[in-house]
Design a protein around this motif. Structure first.
Motif, PDB file in Angstrom:
ATOM      1  N   ALA A 156      -4.962  -3.231  -4.780  1.00  0.00           N
ATOM      2  CA  ALA A 156      -5.405  -1.832  -4.876  1.00  0.00           C
ATOM      3  C   ALA A 156      -6.927  -1.713  -4.692  1.00  0.00           C
ATOM      4  O   ALA A 156      -7.670  -2.605  -5.061  1.00  0.00           O
ATOM      5  CB  ALA A 156      -4.993  -1.255  -6.227  1.00  0.00           C
ATOM      6  N   ALA A 158       1.031  -4.878  -4.991  1.00  0.00           N
ATOM      7  CA  ALA A 158       0.546  -3.494  -4.947  1.00  0.00           C
ATOM      8  C   ALA A 158      -0.589  -3.269  -5.934  1.00  0.00           C
ATOM      9  O   ALA A 158      -1.543  -2.524  -5.653  1.00  0.00           O
ATOM     10  CB  ALA A 158       1.698  -2.535  -5.247  1.00  0.00           C
ATOM     11  N   ALA A 159      -0.513  -3.909  -7.107  1.00  0.00           N
ATOM     12  CA  ALA A 159      -1.576  -3.791  -8.096  1.00  0.00           C
ATOM     13  C   ALA A 159      -2.797  -4.627  -7.715  1.00  0.00           C
ATOM     14  O   ALA A 159      -3.943  -4.152  -7.760  1.00  0.00           O
ATOM     15  CB  ALA A 159      -1.060  -4.225  -9.475  1.00  0.00           C
ATOM     16  N   ASP A 195      -4.086   6.428  -3.746  1.00  0.00           N
ATOM     17  CA  ASP A 195      -5.298   5.614  -3.804  1.00  0.00           C
ATOM     18  C   ASP A 195      -6.562   6.455  -3.961  1.00  0.00           C
ATOM     19  O   ASP A 195      -7.535   6.013  -4.591  1.00  0.00           O
ATOM     20  CB  ASP A 195      -5.418   4.759  -2.543  1.00  0.00           C
ATOM     21  N   ARG A 207       2.625   1.482  -3.451  1.00  0.00           N
ATOM     22  CA  ARG A 207       1.703   1.883  -4.523  1.00  0.00           C
ATOM     23  C   ARG A 207       1.433   3.378  -4.498  1.00  0.00           C
ATOM     24  O   ARG A 207       1.367   4.036  -5.550  1.00  0.00           O
ATOM     25  CB  ARG A 207       0.395   1.101  -4.379  1.00  0.00           C
ATOM     26  N   ASN A 208       1.289   3.925  -3.309  1.00  0.00           N
ATOM     27  CA  ASN A 208       0.940   5.335  -3.194  1.00  0.00           C
ATOM     28  C   ASN A 208       2.086   6.272  -3.557  1.00  0.00           C
ATOM     29  O   ASN A 208       1.869   7.470  -3.706  1.00  0.00           O
ATOM     30  CB  ASN A 208       0.418   5.628  -1.791  1.00  0.00           C
ATOM     31  N   ILE A 242      -7.073   7.101  -7.818  1.00  0.00           N
ATOM     32  CA  ILE A 242      -6.873   6.063  -8.831  1.00  0.00           C
ATOM     33  C   ILE A 242      -8.110   5.824  -9.688  1.00  0.00           C
ATOM     34  O   ILE A 242      -8.010   5.629 -10.900  1.00  0.00           O
ATOM     35  CB  ILE A 242      -6.373   4.749  -8.184  1.00  0.00           C
ATOM     36  N   LEU A 260      -2.953  -0.142 -13.068  1.00  0.00           N
ATOM     37  CA  LEU A 260      -1.632   0.012 -12.453  1.00  0.00           C
ATOM     38  C   LEU A 260      -0.558  -0.743 -13.225  1.00  0.00           C
ATOM     39  O   LEU A 260       0.536  -0.234 -13.447  1.00  0.00           O
ATOM     40  CB  LEU A 260      -1.679  -0.463 -11.007  1.00  0.00           C
ATOM     41  N   ARG A 313      -8.591  -1.596 -11.196  1.00  0.00           N
ATOM     42  CA  ARG A 313      -7.429  -0.892 -10.665  1.00  0.00           C
ATOM     43  C   ARG A 313      -6.146  -1.659 -10.975  1.00  0.00           C
ATOM     44  O   ARG A 313      -5.122  -1.060 -11.334  1.00  0.00           O
ATOM     45  CB  ARG A 313      -7.578  -0.717  -9.154  1.00  0.00           C
ATOM     46  N   GLU A 314      -6.192  -2.963 -10.822  1.00  0.00           N
ATOM     47  CA  GLU A 314      -5.010  -3.780 -11.064  1.00  0.00           C
ATOM     48  C   GLU A 314      -4.524  -3.632 -12.497  1.00  0.00           C
ATOM     49  O   GLU A 314      -3.331  -3.433 -12.754  1.00  0.00           O
ATOM     50  CB  GLU A 314      -5.322  -5.245 -10.760  1.00  0.00           C
ATOM     51  N   THR A 352       0.836  -1.199   0.000  1.00  0.00           N
ATOM     52  CA  THR A 352       0.000   0.000   0.000  1.00  0.00           C
ATOM     53  C   THR A 352       0.877   1.258   0.000  1.00  0.00           C
ATOM     54  O   THR A 352       0.656   2.190  -0.792  1.00  0.00           O
ATOM     55  CB  THR A 352      -0.918   0.017   1.227  1.00  0.00           C
TER      56      THR A 352
END
Length: 271
Positions: free
Chosen positions: A271, A267-268, A51, A45-46, A54, A71, A67-68, A42
């Motif tokens: 999300a 991370a993806a 987030d 990813r940020n 996104i 990303l 989302r995946e 998390t």
């Protein structure tokens, strides 16, 4: 502080470069702990995509169905294509150093380098990691510190490369590049309406009129399979213009490229 930082361990052992400078050694002993890895994913990813934005970013994009998908196809460096894997390892190394400096050594590290990339499979130009430490929370001081770090990584291959020497050589460009990087960071904060952070960056743009402590660092990260202390100690800093203010850092850990890919995927996916 991200929980994963507990996996860092600074060793008492110190290597010495060819020209007599101390090289600090850190081990990164990560564990397959899903709770900690999810927390890290998390945070990671940020750095690329907040987030809270996104869904707005992916709306209308052909790769924005999930989302995946967005990303992996628009934001993160690619796992296999062109310079994607090298960019992944480079970005990962820079973010690891940024977290080490911010959370374990009490610097403030501006986080503007990764979330506005035009090309996901290339690294952002400029100094890799700028870290700031203010002597007082009231007024600027000549004891304020700017640390500029060049980061190189080798997480795959059959034999060790001279990545610390590469970091030293590229760090020699940072006394010039730091001005461009500071300008880019300040402009970003101004555009966001964050005048307080813009003013902190501005404080470091003119060392002649506003003196502060300026330090440099060269960092190299290795997977254990290509970690060779015999090569590392051949590093020579004699030609670095800021040799007396240069810090040398090594981080190594097992199966690091495997960790890099798994962290991007997590991370993806989460999300």
């Amino acid at each position: 502080m991200p929980q994963y930082l507990k996996w860092f361990k600074r060793l008492d052992k110190i290597l010495t470069s060819a020209d007599g400078k101390a090289i600090e050694i850190w081990e990164f002993n990560y564990q397959l702990d899903n709770t900690v890895l999810s927390d890290w994913a998390t945070h990671f990813r940020n750095q690329y995509c907040d987030d809270k934005y996104i869904d707005e970013y992916r709306d209308g994009d052909q790769f924005g169905k999930t989302r995946e998908e967005y990303l992996l196809n628009r934001i993160f460096p690619d796992k296999t294509e062109n310079f994607g894997p090298a960019t992944r390892s480079g970005d990962f190394g820079e973010l690891l150093i940024a977290d080490l400096l911010e959370y374990l050594e009490d610097y403030w590290v501006p986080r503007t380098r990764y979330d506005n990339k035009t090309t996901r499979n290339s690294s952002t130009q400029g100094s890799d990691v700028l870290a700031i430490k203010l002597a007082s929370d009231k007024d600027f001081s000549p004891k304020d510190e700017l640390l500029v770090t060049e980061v190189k990584a080798q997480f795959s291959g059959k034999e060790a490369e001279d990545r610390l020497q590469d970091a030293v050589d590229d760090s020699n460009k940072d006394p010039t590049r730091k001005g461009e990087s500071l300008n880019a960071i300040k402009r970003r904060y101004i555009n966001e309406g964050n005048e307080k952070l813009a003013d902190i960056i501005k404080r470091f743009q003119n060392p002649l009129d506003n003196k502060y402590l300026e330090e440099y660092a060269a960092a190299a990260l290795f997977s254990d399979s290509v970690y060779d202390e015999g090569r590392i100690i051949l590093t020579d800093c004699q030609d670095h213009t800021e040799r007396d203010n240069l810090r040398l850092i090594i981080i190594h850990g097992k199966n690091m490229m495997q960790l890099v890919h798994s962290l991007y995927e997590r991370a993806a996916h989460e999300a």
